[in-house]
Scaffold this motif. Structure first.
Motif, PDB file in Angstrom:
ATOM      1  N   ALA A 228       1.166  11.566  -3.115  1.00 49.43           N
ATOM      2  CA  ALA A 228       1.125  11.000  -4.706  1.00 49.43           C
ATOM      3  C   ALA A 228       1.098  11.881  -5.646  1.00 49.43           C
ATOM      4  O   ALA A 228       1.446  11.653  -6.738  1.00 49.43           O
ATOM      5  CB  ALA A 228       0.008   9.753  -4.496  1.00 49.43           C
ATOM      6  N   LEU A 229       0.262  12.941  -5.317  1.00 45.57           N
ATOM      7  CA  LEU A 229      -0.158  14.089  -6.480  1.00 45.57           C
ATOM      8  C   LEU A 229       1.303  14.661  -6.755  1.00 45.57           C
ATOM      9  O   LEU A 229       1.179  15.187  -7.779  1.00 45.57           O
ATOM     10  CB  LEU A 229      -1.129  14.785  -5.787  1.00 45.57           C
ATOM     11  CG  LEU A 229      -2.571  14.296  -5.657  1.00 45.57           C
ATOM     12  CD1 LEU A 229      -3.325  15.232  -4.838  1.00 45.57           C
ATOM     13  CD2 LEU A 229      -3.306  13.660  -6.878  1.00 45.57           C
ATOM     14  N   GLU A 230       2.224  14.960  -5.727  1.00 45.13           N
ATOM     15  CA  GLU A 230       3.439  15.625  -5.877  1.00 45.13           C
ATOM     16  C   GLU A 230       4.313  15.108  -6.615  1.00 45.13           C
ATOM     17  O   GLU A 230       5.029  15.709  -7.308  1.00 45.13           O
ATOM     18  CB  GLU A 230       3.713  16.020  -4.355  1.00 45.13           C
ATOM     19  CG  GLU A 230       5.021  17.058  -4.390  1.00 45.13           C
ATOM     20  CD  GLU A 230       5.604  17.442  -3.158  1.00 45.13           C
ATOM     21  OE1 GLU A 230       6.541  17.789  -3.048  1.00 45.13           O
ATOM     22  OE2 GLU A 230       4.820  17.114  -2.278  1.00 45.13           O
ATOM     23  N   ARG A 231       4.395  13.718  -6.652  1.00 49.43           N
ATOM     24  CA  ARG A 231       5.522  12.938  -7.127  1.00 49.43           C
ATOM     25  C   ARG A 231       5.582  12.411  -8.432  1.00 49.43           C
ATOM     26  O   ARG A 231       6.873  11.995  -8.880  1.00 49.43           O
ATOM     27  CB  ARG A 231       5.681  11.816  -5.934  1.00 49.43           C
ATOM     28  CG  ARG A 231       6.144  12.135  -4.748  1.00 49.43           C
ATOM     29  CD  ARG A 231       6.211  11.061  -3.808  1.00 49.43           C
ATOM     30  NE  ARG A 231       6.829  11.498  -2.295  1.00 49.43           N
ATOM     31  CZ  ARG A 231       6.601  10.799  -1.239  1.00 49.43           C
ATOM     32  NH1 ARG A 231       5.877   9.816  -1.181  1.00 49.43           N
ATOM     33  NH2 ARG A 231       7.367  11.207  -0.103  1.00 49.43           N
ATOM     34  N   SER A 232       4.607  12.792  -9.202  1.00 49.16           N
ATOM     35  CA  SER A 232       4.581  11.901 -10.578  1.00 49.16           C
ATOM     36  C   SER A 232       4.179  12.850 -11.643  1.00 49.16           C
ATOM     37  O   SER A 232       4.507  12.252 -12.761  1.00 49.16           O
ATOM     38  CB  SER A 232       3.267  11.020 -10.427  1.00 49.16           C
ATOM     39  OG  SER A 232       2.084  11.583 -10.255  1.00 49.16           O
TER      40      SER A 232
ATOM     41  N   THR B 220       0.852   5.150  -5.730  1.00 47.92           N
ATOM     42  CA  THR B 220       1.902   5.576  -4.843  1.00 47.92           C
ATOM     43  C   THR B 220       3.381   5.131  -5.227  1.00 47.92           C
ATOM     44  O   THR B 220       4.267   6.004  -5.178  1.00 47.92           O
ATOM     45  CB  THR B 220       1.565   5.078  -3.619  1.00 47.92           C
ATOM     46  OG1 THR B 220       0.371   5.938  -2.996  1.00 47.92           O
ATOM     47  CG2 THR B 220       2.371   5.454  -2.342  1.00 47.92           C
ATOM     48  N   VAL B 221       3.381   3.778  -5.364  1.00 47.48           N
ATOM     49  CA  VAL B 221       4.721   3.255  -5.796  1.00 47.48           C
ATOM     50  C   VAL B 221       5.235   3.697  -7.211  1.00 47.48           C
ATOM     51  O   VAL B 221       6.327   4.111  -7.041  1.00 47.48           O
ATOM     52  CB  VAL B 221       4.681   1.618  -5.690  1.00 47.48           C
ATOM     53  CG1 VAL B 221       6.010   1.055  -6.345  1.00 47.48           C
ATOM     54  CG2 VAL B 221       4.171   1.283  -4.304  1.00 47.48           C
TER      55      VAL B 221
ATOM     56  N   GLY C  74      12.283   3.302  -0.008  1.00 46.47           N
ATOM     57  CA  GLY C  74      11.737   2.664   0.821  1.00 46.47           C
ATOM     58  C   GLY C  74      10.291   2.516   0.522  1.00 46.47           C
ATOM     59  O   GLY C  74       9.677   1.316   0.718  1.00 46.47           O
ATOM     60  N   ILE C  75       9.592   3.458  -0.043  1.00 45.77           N
ATOM     61  CA  ILE C  75       7.940   3.170  -0.368  1.00 45.77           C
ATOM     62  C   ILE C  75       8.043   2.002  -1.549  1.00 45.77           C
ATOM     63  O   ILE C  75       7.195   1.315  -1.622  1.00 45.77           O
ATOM     64  CB  ILE C  75       7.561   4.554  -0.902  1.00 45.77           C
ATOM     65  CG1 ILE C  75       7.369   5.560   0.208  1.00 45.77           C
ATOM     66  CG2 ILE C  75       6.209   4.343  -1.630  1.00 45.77           C
ATOM     67  CD1 ILE C  75       7.098   6.855  -0.051  1.00 45.77           C
ATOM     68  N   VAL C  76       8.952   2.245  -2.366  1.00 42.13           N
ATOM     69  CA  VAL C  76       8.878   1.138  -3.548  1.00 42.13           C
ATOM     70  C   VAL C  76       9.154  -0.014  -2.999  1.00 42.13           C
ATOM     71  O   VAL C  76       8.519  -1.159  -3.353  1.00 42.13           O
ATOM     72  CB  VAL C  76      10.129   1.699  -4.589  1.00 42.13           C
ATOM     73  CG1 VAL C  76      10.179   0.586  -5.757  1.00 42.13           C
ATOM     74  CG2 VAL C  76       9.732   3.219  -5.498  1.00 42.13           C
TER      75      VAL C  76
END
Length: 397
Positions: free
Chosen positions: A264-268, A327-328, A388-390
């Protein structure tokens, strides 16, 4: 009309359909935001290397240990960490502003990036006191670099299928296996690796995280050269690598939960929409006052898309700062951001009359990004994984 009022009818429809929705979290810039930008720009004017302009594009994978050390000395790494570990206990939104300025300037931040973004925060959350004192001060100084060992041959983004094994012995943990597509392993000192620690376990069960010093006997790092001649990615082999019992991070068997929280830290962050930003800046500088209408239209669309992504990314940063789980939302930012970063060089190519063999900075940046941007949607999880996560977060699966 307020944004939430405008969205209310849509939210009502989605709730009736049984779909979870998410509230917009406002980014309230700290009072010293302009002072931070002013000070950092002055630092960059004095310390940013005046090297090959193409290195400004995709700069968070451009490695410059000297610049990272200067950045650490100035207090721009480990900004949120406790002072006892070399950190500076700054506000999370101050850190966001610093990251945005560094990326917009094309600063070569790749050497320390993963340690600052992921490894350090994860050690503060799950690590032992010994691990924190061993690794965090060097990371905050910009002298100790980390990489993340997730993907493996035959597993891709299906992290639950990893087969690299950790077997407990009297002397420590014995590691055997292979990681691939490991960004920065060739310049890193330590890897945070997701490894199967329970024999016979399947999928998410029996996975643990370990800190592996990359100078340990039995570790081999081999660069993977990309189409442009770079070698940001690597494959890493472990052959009877013995690491101490204290290398286990967090709780044995809970590596899956820890690793997904880390992602989650990497993606946003702003790196999810600024990897190709240097090309947009160069296009604006190169087109002059009498630009073709098609170029002006393209610039307008790219800037407006970037503004929207910036608002989304800042909203996730504000949610993280407030202690919520984004996360989403982070997955949405990464998916849309990667699409933008990959489309940007294609859109520039469509409106600019130049040959890719030209020696101009614009042509060289464009040539590089056309070749490397397809990889942008692989790092941190493919589109299929993210969607898939969303879908799961929205209650659709």
């Amino acid at each position: 009309m307020e944004r939430r009022e405008a969205l209310a009818p849509c939210d009502g429809f989605l709730h009736q359909a049984g779909v979870q929705t998410f509230a917009f979290h406002p980014f309230e810039a700290p009072e010293n935001a302009q002072a931070i930008r002013h000070d950092l720009r002055a630092f960059l004017a004095e310390n940013q290397p005046n090297d090959e302009p193409v290195r400004r594009a995709n700069c968070w994978t451009t490695f410059d240990p000297g610049f990272s050390r200067a950045l650490g000395q100035a207090g721009y790494i480990g900004m949120l960490w406790p002072k006892e570990y070399g950190g500076h206990e700054r506000d999370p939104l101050e850190r966001y502003i610093v990251l945005e300025e560094l990326l917009a300037a094309g600063a070569p931040v790749g050497a320390h990036w993963i340690a600052d973004r992921q490894t350090g925060p994860l050690l503060l959350r799950y690590g032992t006191e010994e691990q924190r004192r061993k690794y965090l001060p060097g990371m905050a100084r910009g002298e100790l670099y980390a990489c993340i060992g997730l993907s493996e041959p035959g597993s891709g983004s299906d992290l639950a299928s990893v087969r690299t094994s950790a077997r407990r012995t009297e002397e420590g943990w014995l590691i055997n296996g292979q990681k691939v597509w490991t960004t920065g392993a060739h310049i890193s000192h330590v890897m945070l690796a997701l490894i199967r620690s329970e024999e016979g376990s399947e999928r998410q069960q029996g996975l643990s995280q370990f800190l592996i010093d990359l100078d340990t006997p039995g570790v081999t790092v081999r660069p993977i050269e990309d189409m442009f001649g770079g070698a940001d990615f690597n494959e890493v082999f472990f052959e009877d690598v013995l690491i101490p019992h204290g290398a286990l991070v967090g709780t044995e068997g809970e590596g899956w939960k820890q690793a997904t929280a880390e992602l989650a830290l990497e993606r946003s962050g702003p790196e999810r929409y600024l990897s190709s930003h240097a090309l947009l800046v160069e296009l604006i500088d190169a087109c002059g006052d009498d630009a073709d209408p098609a170029i002006i239209a393209t610039i307008g669309r790219l800037v407006s898309d970037m503004w929207t992504l910036r608002q989304m990314s800042m909203s996730v940063a504000a949610k993280l700062a407030a202690g919520h789980d984004p996360t989403v939302e982070a997955s949405i930012v990464k998916d849309l951001g990667n699409t933008y970063e990959q489309e940007l060089p294609q859109m520039v190519q469509a409106v600019v009359d130049l040959q890719l063999t030209d020696d101009s900075t614009l042509a060289r940046m464009l040539t590089m990004l056309l070749q490397v941007s397809p990889s942008f949607s692989l790092r941190g999880g493919t589109r299929e994984i993210l969607r898939g996560i969303v879908a799961r977060g929205l209650g659709l699966r």
